[in-house]
Design an enzyme around this catalytic site. Structure first.
Site, PDB file in Angstrom:
ATOM      1  N   GLY A   1       0.823  -1.189   0.000  1.00 19.00           N
ATOM      2  CA  GLY A   1       0.000   0.000   0.000  1.00 19.00           C
ATOM      3  C   GLY A   1       0.864   1.248   0.000  1.00 19.00           C
ATOM      4  O   GLY A   1       2.072   1.200   0.242  1.00 19.00           O
TER       5      GLY A   1
ATOM      6  N   HIS B   1      13.996   4.526   0.406  1.00 17.37           N
ATOM      7  CA  HIS B   1      14.707   3.713   1.387  1.00 17.37           C
ATOM      8  C   HIS B   1      16.200   3.816   1.100  1.00 17.37           C
ATOM      9  O   HIS B   1      16.608   3.867  -0.063  1.00 17.37           O
ATOM     10  CB  HIS B   1      14.297   2.242   1.311  1.00 17.37           C
ATOM     11  CG  HIS B   1      12.860   1.996   1.596  1.00 17.37           C
ATOM     12  ND1 HIS B   1      12.228   2.490   2.720  1.00 17.37           N
ATOM     13  CD2 HIS B   1      11.909   1.329   0.896  1.00 17.37           C
ATOM     14  CE1 HIS B   1      10.959   2.114   2.698  1.00 17.37           C
ATOM     15  NE2 HIS B   1      10.743   1.425   1.605  1.00 17.37           N
TER      16      HIS B   1
ATOM     17  N   GLY C   1       4.003   0.738   4.995  1.00 17.66           N
ATOM     18  CA  GLY C   1       3.277   0.254   3.831  1.00 17.66           C
ATOM     19  C   GLY C   1       3.297  -1.257   3.844  1.00 17.66           C
ATOM     20  O   GLY C   1       4.374  -1.857   3.862  1.00 17.66           O
TER      21      GLY C   1
ATOM     22  N   GLY D   1       6.340  -3.570   5.296  1.00 16.87           N
ATOM     23  CA  GLY D   1       6.361  -3.208   6.712  1.00 16.87           C
ATOM     24  C   GLY D   1       6.616  -1.742   6.954  1.00 16.87           C
ATOM     25  O   GLY D   1       5.844  -0.897   6.526  1.00 16.87           O
TER      26      GLY D   1
ATOM     27  N   ALA E   1       9.690   1.633   7.748  1.00 19.02           N
ATOM     28  CA  ALA E   1      11.049   2.164   7.625  1.00 19.02           C
ATOM     29  C   ALA E   1      11.190   3.348   8.574  1.00 19.02           C
ATOM     30  O   ALA E   1      10.538   4.377   8.384  1.00 19.02           O
ATOM     31  CB  ALA E   1      11.338   2.590   6.196  1.00 19.02           C
TER      32      ALA E   1
ATOM     33  N   CYS F   1       5.301   9.651   0.031  1.00 13.00           N
ATOM     34  CA  CYS F   1       4.014   8.998   0.279  1.00 13.00           C
ATOM     35  C   CYS F   1       2.858   9.771  -0.344  1.00 13.00           C
ATOM     36  O   CYS F   1       1.697   9.555   0.019  1.00 13.00           O
ATOM     37  CB  CYS F   1       3.786   8.796   1.771  1.00 13.00           C
ATOM     38  SG  CYS F   1       5.075   7.809   2.562  1.00 13.00           S
TER      39      CYS F   1
END
Length: 251
Positions: free
Chosen positions: A79, A85, A146, A157, A159, A175
């Site tokens: 999602g 990252h 997410g 998961g 971050a 996002c």
């Protein structure tokens, strides 16, 4: 010995590419086919921008511009929209069967948020949730979340920005949320907090051992510091197979 408490294997991957982390998540997702096989994968990534499913494909010119910065770009089945990252983030991929906890994706996301808020609090940082998924310090996101969930088995998961180079975020709308910023533990504390954050995560392990790949450290990690106590057992890494998924959350 462990009663009815779920058993979770903590796997410390070290710094890995995003593609390799996807492959390893799929390995652990597939283990759930023969019964609960909970795992928590912990890592850092090489620089990468990832996009979720809540958006039509981003323009090719934008993605190429991001690649020219020296980052990889991946479209994912989690999602949420686009995020970054890279080194200095503590990335956590819980691969859990929610049937062993609570069959609620909303509950699960709230638990992830609550865990990170608690972790920030131990650094003296007042973090909170907002109408947008994730964990925030004022109007700045410190932790992106997410997830993907299929048949109650989770992947992807969160971050947590520890000492992340925040300029990477300036090239995107993180996002997809306009008018908001990003921050990190180090930015809030005005000191390098990466090792401190890692040590804090490791310190809260309980009755656990760790499977390590690419790391010689014997320290034992766990992010699960509140709510249901999780035990962790060591296990060998299985061979990869193929799986599918259907539900996503994130922002």
């Amino acid at each position: 010995m462990h009663g009815s408490r779920p058993l979770v294997e903590v796997v410390r991957l070290g710094r890995v590419s995003y593609q390799e982390a996807l492959r390893l998540q799929q390995v652990y997702v597939n283990r759930h086919r023969s019964g609960p096989a909970h795992a928590l994968l912990l890592c850092e990534h090489l620089p990468v921008y990832t996009t979720g499913i809540r958006h039509k494909p981003y323009p090719a010119a934008l993605l190429e511009r991001l690649r020219l910065l020296g980052a990889h770009v991946h479209r994912t089945n989690r999602g949420g929209l686009i995020t970054f990252h890279g080194p200095g983030q503590l990335v956590c991929y819980p691969v859990l069967n929610l049937s062993s906890f609570k069959k609620s994706v909303r509950w699960y996301v709230c638990e992830l948020e609550r865990t990170i808020i608690s972790a920030c609090g131990r650094f003296g940082i007042e973090a909170s949730t907002s109408p947008h998924t994730g964990v925030w310090v004022r109007d700045n996101k410190i932790c992106a979340i997410g997830i993907h969930c299929s048949r109650y088995v989770t992947s992807h998961g969160l971050a947590l920005n520890c000492n992340t180079e925040l300029s990477w975020f300036s090239h995107i709308v993180p996002c997809g949320i306009e008018g908001k910023g990003v921050t990190s533990l180090s930015a809030e504390l005005q000191r390098d907090a990466m090792n401190e954050a890692m040590n804090e995560a490791w310190r809260h392990a309980s009755c656990c051992a760790v499977t390590q790949t690419g790391s010689s450290s014997s320290t034992v990690p766990s992010l699960w510091t509140e709510g249901r106590q999780l035990d962790v057992l060591r296990a060998d890494r299985p061979e990869p197979t193929v799986s599918t998924g259907s539900e996503r959350r994130g922002s």
